[in-house]
Write an enzyme that holds these catalytic residues in place. Structure first.
Site, mmCIF file in Angstrom:
data_model
loop_
_atom_site.group_PDB
_atom_site.id
_atom_site.type_symbol
_atom_site.label_atom_id
_atom_site.label_comp_id
_atom_site.label_asym_id
_atom_site.label_seq_id
_atom_site.Cartn_x
_atom_site.Cartn_y
_atom_site.Cartn_z
ATOM 1 N N HIS A 168 0.847 -1.209 0.000
ATOM 2 C CA HIS A 168 0.000 0.000 0.000
ATOM 3 C C HIS A 168 0.877 1.251 0.000
ATOM 4 O O HIS A 168 1.280 1.749 1.055
ATOM 5 C CB HIS A 168 -0.923 -0.013 1.219
ATOM 6 C CG HIS A 168 -2.021 0.999 1.125
ATOM 7 N ND1 HIS A 168 -3.289 0.766 1.592
ATOM 8 C CD2 HIS A 168 -2.047 2.264 0.633
ATOM 9 C CE1 HIS A 168 -4.042 1.835 1.368
ATOM 10 N NE2 HIS A 168 -3.306 2.756 0.809
ATOM 11 N N HIS B 50 1.618 5.157 -2.009
ATOM 12 C CA HIS B 50 1.238 6.204 -2.965
ATOM 13 C C HIS B 50 2.520 6.795 -3.539
ATOM 14 O O HIS B 50 3.270 7.466 -2.835
ATOM 15 C CB HIS B 50 0.403 7.286 -2.267
ATOM 16 C CG HIS B 50 -0.905 6.773 -1.741
ATOM 17 N ND1 HIS B 50 -2.045 6.741 -2.499
ATOM 18 C CD2 HIS B 50 -1.239 6.223 -0.552
ATOM 19 C CE1 HIS B 50 -3.041 6.216 -1.790
ATOM 20 N NE2 HIS B 50 -2.578 5.893 -0.600
ATOM 21 N N LEU B 51 2.755 6.518 -4.824
ATOM 22 C CA LEU B 51 3.991 7.000 -5.447
ATOM 23 C C LEU B 51 3.827 8.388 -6.064
ATOM 24 O O LEU B 51 4.811 9.034 -6.421
ATOM 25 C CB LEU B 51 4.470 6.016 -6.526
ATOM 26 C CG LEU B 51 5.192 4.772 -6.007
ATOM 27 C CD1 LEU B 51 5.554 3.851 -7.173
ATOM 28 C CD2 LEU B 51 6.440 5.141 -5.218
ATOM 29 N N ARG B 52 2.575 8.828 -6.223
ATOM 30 C CA ARG B 52 2.253 10.189 -6.692
ATOM 31 C C ARG B 52 2.682 10.480 -8.129
ATOM 32 O O ARG B 52 2.691 11.633 -8.543
ATOM 33 C CB ARG B 52 2.906 11.244 -5.782
ATOM 34 C CG ARG B 52 2.648 11.075 -4.294
ATOM 35 C CD ARG B 52 1.196 11.222 -3.954
ATOM 36 N NE ARG B 52 0.990 11.329 -2.508
ATOM 37 C CZ ARG B 52 -0.138 11.001 -1.892
ATOM 38 N NH1 ARG B 52 -1.166 10.532 -2.587
ATOM 39 N NH2 ARG B 52 -0.257 11.142 -0.594
ATOM 40 N N ASP C 253 -8.663 3.524 -3.557
ATOM 41 C CA ASP C 253 -8.124 3.953 -2.264
ATOM 42 C C ASP C 253 -8.055 5.461 -2.114
ATOM 43 O O ASP C 253 -7.670 6.184 -3.031
ATOM 44 C CB ASP C 253 -6.728 3.387 -2.044
ATOM 45 C CG ASP C 253 -6.215 3.752 -0.660
ATOM 46 O OD1 ASP C 253 -6.828 3.302 0.312
ATOM 47 O OD2 ASP C 253 -5.236 4.521 -0.563
ATOM 48 N N HIS D 233 -11.119 0.710 0.669
ATOM 49 C CA HIS D 233 -10.881 1.799 1.625
ATOM 50 C C HIS D 233 -12.235 2.032 2.294
ATOM 51 O O HIS D 233 -13.115 2.649 1.723
ATOM 52 C CB HIS D 233 -10.393 3.040 0.859
ATOM 53 C CG HIS D 233 -10.357 4.309 1.656
ATOM 54 N ND1 HIS D 233 -9.185 4.920 2.028
ATOM 55 C CD2 HIS D 233 -11.338 5.090 2.150
ATOM 56 C CE1 HIS D 233 -9.455 6.017 2.710
ATOM 57 N NE2 HIS D 233 -10.762 6.158 2.796
ATOM 58 N N HIS E 37 -5.686 -0.823 5.381
ATOM 59 C CA HIS E 37 -5.463 -0.090 6.645
ATOM 60 C C HIS E 37 -6.580 -0.181 7.679
ATOM 61 O O HIS E 37 -7.203 0.813 8.018
ATOM 62 C CB HIS E 37 -5.123 1.372 6.360
ATOM 63 C CG HIS E 37 -5.990 2.072 5.333
ATOM 64 N ND1 HIS E 37 -7.355 2.060 5.356
ATOM 65 C CD2 HIS E 37 -5.647 2.812 4.244
ATOM 66 C CE1 HIS E 37 -7.835 2.765 4.340
ATOM 67 N NE2 HIS E 37 -6.809 3.217 3.641
ATOM 68 N N ASP F 195 0.749 2.448 3.761
ATOM 69 C CA ASP F 195 -0.055 3.581 3.276
ATOM 70 C C ASP F 195 0.848 4.819 3.119
ATOM 71 O O ASP F 195 0.456 5.938 3.442
ATOM 72 C CB ASP F 195 -1.230 3.889 4.210
ATOM 73 C CG ASP F 195 -2.273 4.795 3.560
ATOM 74 O OD1 ASP F 195 -2.119 5.148 2.374
ATOM 75 O OD2 ASP F 195 -3.239 5.169 4.255
ATOM 76 N N HIS G 158 3.439 13.983 1.359
ATOM 77 C CA HIS G 158 2.853 15.300 1.101
ATOM 78 C C HIS G 158 3.923 16.364 1.271
ATOM 79 O O HIS G 158 4.786 16.259 2.143
ATOM 80 C CB HIS G 158 1.698 15.596 2.068
ATOM 81 C CG HIS G 158 0.465 14.800 1.775
ATOM 82 N ND1 HIS G 158 -0.231 14.911 0.601
ATOM 83 C CD2 HIS G 158 -0.182 13.855 2.507
ATOM 84 C CE1 HIS G 158 -1.268 14.083 0.624
ATOM 85 N NE2 HIS G 158 -1.249 13.414 1.763
#
Lengths: 311, 424
Positions: free
Chosen positions: B61, B63-65, B153, B180, B233, B306, B310
């Site tokens: 899980h 987030h590679l953005r 997600d 999610h 999660h 997760d 940011h």
């Protein structure tokens, strides 16, 4: 006593001794407000910026008058007039203001924790004039001051606070303040307006309005904010008024000499009937009057006035 | 022909039930032998005495953005952070811009990872096109193109009918749906766990029932459809218990828990620390205890981070408007080893939760040190003590609530298909 706080962020930061010291300091300022020349030179040369991101008439005016009567230069900035509408962050807005060297920023903001946020990033003093649903310390202090004025003490009194406990910063500061000063605090409201964990804050949750009012020394009514809670927390103002509104009948459950308080602005006929709002037990305008003295004390202490050397 | 011989390490390979001091020979990027006193005259020797030799860790899980939000993270920095944390395979979530809901974006992610990345990247396709909850994504083609699972997600699938069809349709291609679970009407603008801390801080709470209500719905839909469901999660006592009961009934459901949800409670929010703001939020101690119990008894199948990078500008703001999420790739290993030290799980379980068990959910041929397997291997120094300094993270973003924490255990060397891609 030696007052050590540069910021006034919330009641949480003060102990009972400090709270009483603030009340005593306000006592000494109160008389100035009734003089014909209502001004002392105490904060001459100090600059106070009232940075209000939320609409407020009473609190902003009260802080402004408090500053002016202490001879500080006060500047008012309102949310709509600020750069926030242009997309500036709170930190940038505050830093730009600070670059002009104010001594104190008094802030009202819709985000809980925003005054803590500001205090962590600025060198000048920050006074919280209400942050979201977190704290409103000057209100709690003026309430305590008013209770003391009318009942001669705070310790041992039963204080009932009625209304939307969940969304009230006034309640959080008041519970904290009154508990530290030895009062018993009981709250009541529809269950949609009671947040979890109130007992851990030290107050009792009454099962009904009448239970809360019974033998109360102080009855504090909260404003029902139609714009905020209208939707899902109560079915109608009519029903709210019927079960949680204060009127001449249910006020009889409280002690005969109980005082009735309201932080304003009032919704007459909703949380409080006109007969009670204008009745002999109401001290609502005393609260407003005392607010100026409390804010004079807070500005004076935050500016380090008690440590200034005359000369 | 290149070969590497890892000598004298404590090999922990839960997929093959191995925990012993052994040598491990890698030839042409694959594991060719595991045994005692192996010799290979040509091989480069790595002395692993005092180290753990485990399958390359898997974080299912992340987030590679990338594409679209590269100012937070990209495939290069994200996979770099992964291998620094001992993670060799990640499954990345589709909430990129554009969304991973078509073959072109799926191929972009895979090829950029292969050409410029440091770790294996397995994309997760979106359940619905554009994450809008309206039309199913082309799951068949996405699966063919390399997607290993499907998820919206960050957002729940609001419509129960849509979730039903997603579970049915994905199962046509033997892919799991990752849920999610969040009833947005119960979240109602909340920004942290609902409870005494939220009341004290004057922050609007997200009640546990917002997660539990949706978890219950999704489990029922999985039971009804026979589709394969994975709960992302899990953060509440109730979710863990519902998954436990569903598994006992034979429902095809699995779940994951994050290190922050088994390490921190909502007390971490005090001081309005926006690095303690995530979704689902940090919960109460009873929830943390339930997650730990779920990890111990096998109810929870995987530890996943997760990882949600940011930019500082998105965190250095008032709590209510701060973005949700924290970086996790570089802290998963020490926080999981802490569970071992605290006696919650044993070392075999810990490694299984970060390797073969998520591999099984995703259907990827990773997470094992068996003969012939791809030589994705993490050499762990379990005793290395270090302090988490956000500025030193490999991730582009530094949003961690563990800043200043004293950590124990770290990746010493990380190998991808037999090549060292990270060394401390």
């Amino acid at each position: 006593m030696n007052f050590q706080h540069r910021h006034v962020l919330g009641i949480k930061q003060f102990n009972a001794e400090e709270l009483n010291f603030i009340l005593d300091t306000a006592e000494s300022f109160k008389e100035i407000n009734t003089r014909s020349i209502k001004k002392v030179p105490t904060l001459r040369g100090k600059t106070i910026i009232n940075l209000f991101f939320e609409a407020s008439t009473r609190t902003r005016t009260s802080f402004e008058i408090a500053g002016k009567r202490l001879s500080a230069d006060t500047v008012n900035i309102s949310g709509s007039a600020s750069s926030v509408v242009k997309g500036e962050t709170l930190e940038d807005t505050a830093r730009n203001i600070e670059a002009m060297h104010p001594d104190i920023i008094v802030m009202r903001h819709s985000a809980s924790g925003s005054s803590d946020y500001l205090a962590a990033r600025l060198n000048c003093s920050v006074v919280n004039a209400g942050d979201g649903t977190h704290e409103h310390p000057s209100q709690a202090l003026l309430d305590a001051f008013t209770i003391r004025q009318h009942r001669g003490k705070i310790a041992g009194l039963k204080v009932a606070i009625i209304g939307d406990i969940a969304h009230s910063r006034v309640v959080r500061s008041n519970i904290n303040c009154l508990k530290k000063l030895g009062a018993e605090v009981v709250v009541a409201g529809p269950k949609t307006m009671l947040p979890p964990g109130l007992e851990m804050l030290g107050c009792r949750v009454a099962p009904s309005l009448s239970d809360a009012l019974e033998d109360a020394d102080v009855v504090m009514m909260l404003r029902i904010q139609l714009e905020r809670q209208g939707k899902s927390l109560i079915p109608s103002l009519r029903e709210y008024s019927r079960f949680f509104g204060l009127n001449e009948n249910n006020l009889k459950l409280a002690k005969p000499d109980a005082i009735v308080m309201h932080p304003g602005p009032m919704n007459r006929g909703v949380e409080i009937s006109t007969a009670v709002a204008d009745g002999p037990q109401n001290v609502i305008l005393d609260q407003v009057e005392n607010g100026v003295a409390i804010r004079m004390a807070l500005l004076y202490l935050a500016a380090g006035g008690d440590k200034m050397v005359e000369g | 022909m290149s070969s590497v011989l890892i000598k004298n390490g404590r090999v922990i390979d839960p997929a093959n039930n191995i925990d012993a001091t052994l040598d491990l020979l890698i030839e042409n990027g694959k594991i060719s032998a595991v045994g005692t006193a192996l010799t290979a005259p040509e091989a480069e020797i790595i002395d692993a005495s005092g180290l753990l030799v485990t399958p390359g860790l898997i974080d299912m899980h992340v987030h590679l953005r990338d594409p679209g939000l590269e100012y937070k993270e990209d495939i290069i920095s994200g996979t770099r952070a992964a291998v620094a944390g001992g993670v060799t395979s990640i499954a990345c979530m589709p909430n990129t811009r554009p969304v991973i809901d078509n073959l072109a974006v799926c191929r972009y992610v895979i090829s950029k990872a292969q050409e410029q990345g440091s770790a294996n990247v397995f994309p997760i396709g979106s359940i619905t096109q554009g994450l809008k909850g309206e039309i199913l994504s082309e799951m068949g083609e996405l699966k063919e193109g390399g997607c290993v699972a499907f998820s919206d997600d960050g957002l729940p699938v609001v419509s129960s009918e849509m979730m039903r069809r997603a579970l049915e349709y994905a199962d046509t291609f033997d892919a799991p749906i990752i849920s999610h679970a969040e009833d947005l009407s119960l979240v109602a603008g909340g920004v942290m766990n609902d409870g005494p801390v939220a009341t004290d801080l004057g922050l609007k709470g997200i009640p546990w029932v917002a997660e539990d209500a949706m978890t219950a719905r999704d489990i029922m839909l999985a039971e009804f459809t026979g589709g394969r469901l994975h709960m992302a999660h899990v953060s509440t006592k109730g979710s863990v218990e519902m998954v436990r009961q569903a598994k006992a009934r034979g429902v095809r459901v699995s779940c994951e828990a994050t290190p922050h949800h088994f390490t921190l409670t909502d007390e971490a929010v005090r001081g309005y620390d926006t690095n303690a703001k995530m979704n689902p939020p940090l919960r109460a101690q009873a929830d943390v205890d339930a997650i730990r119990a779920g990890l111990a008894d096998g109810t929870i199948d995987a530890i996943a981070t997760d990882h949600a990078p940011h930019h500082i500008d998105e965190k250095n703001v008032e709590f209510a408007i701060a973005m949700n999420g924290i970086v996790g790739l570089e802290t998963m290993l020490p926080l999981t080893l802490k569970l071992v030290e605290e006696g919650v799980i044993d070392l075999q379980q810990a490694i299984a939760l970060m390797s073969c068990r998520p591999a099984r959910i995703l259907g990827i041929e990773r997470g094992t040190l068996g003969q012939g397997a791809v030589a994705d291997i993490t050499l762990i120094d379990p005793d290395l003590e270090w302090e988490l300094v956000p500025e030193q993270l490999y991730s582009k973003s530094k949003n961690s609530p563990f800043a200043g924490w004293k950590m124990k255990g770290a990746a010493f060397k990380t190998l991808l298909a037999g090549k060292v891609v990270f060394e401390r």
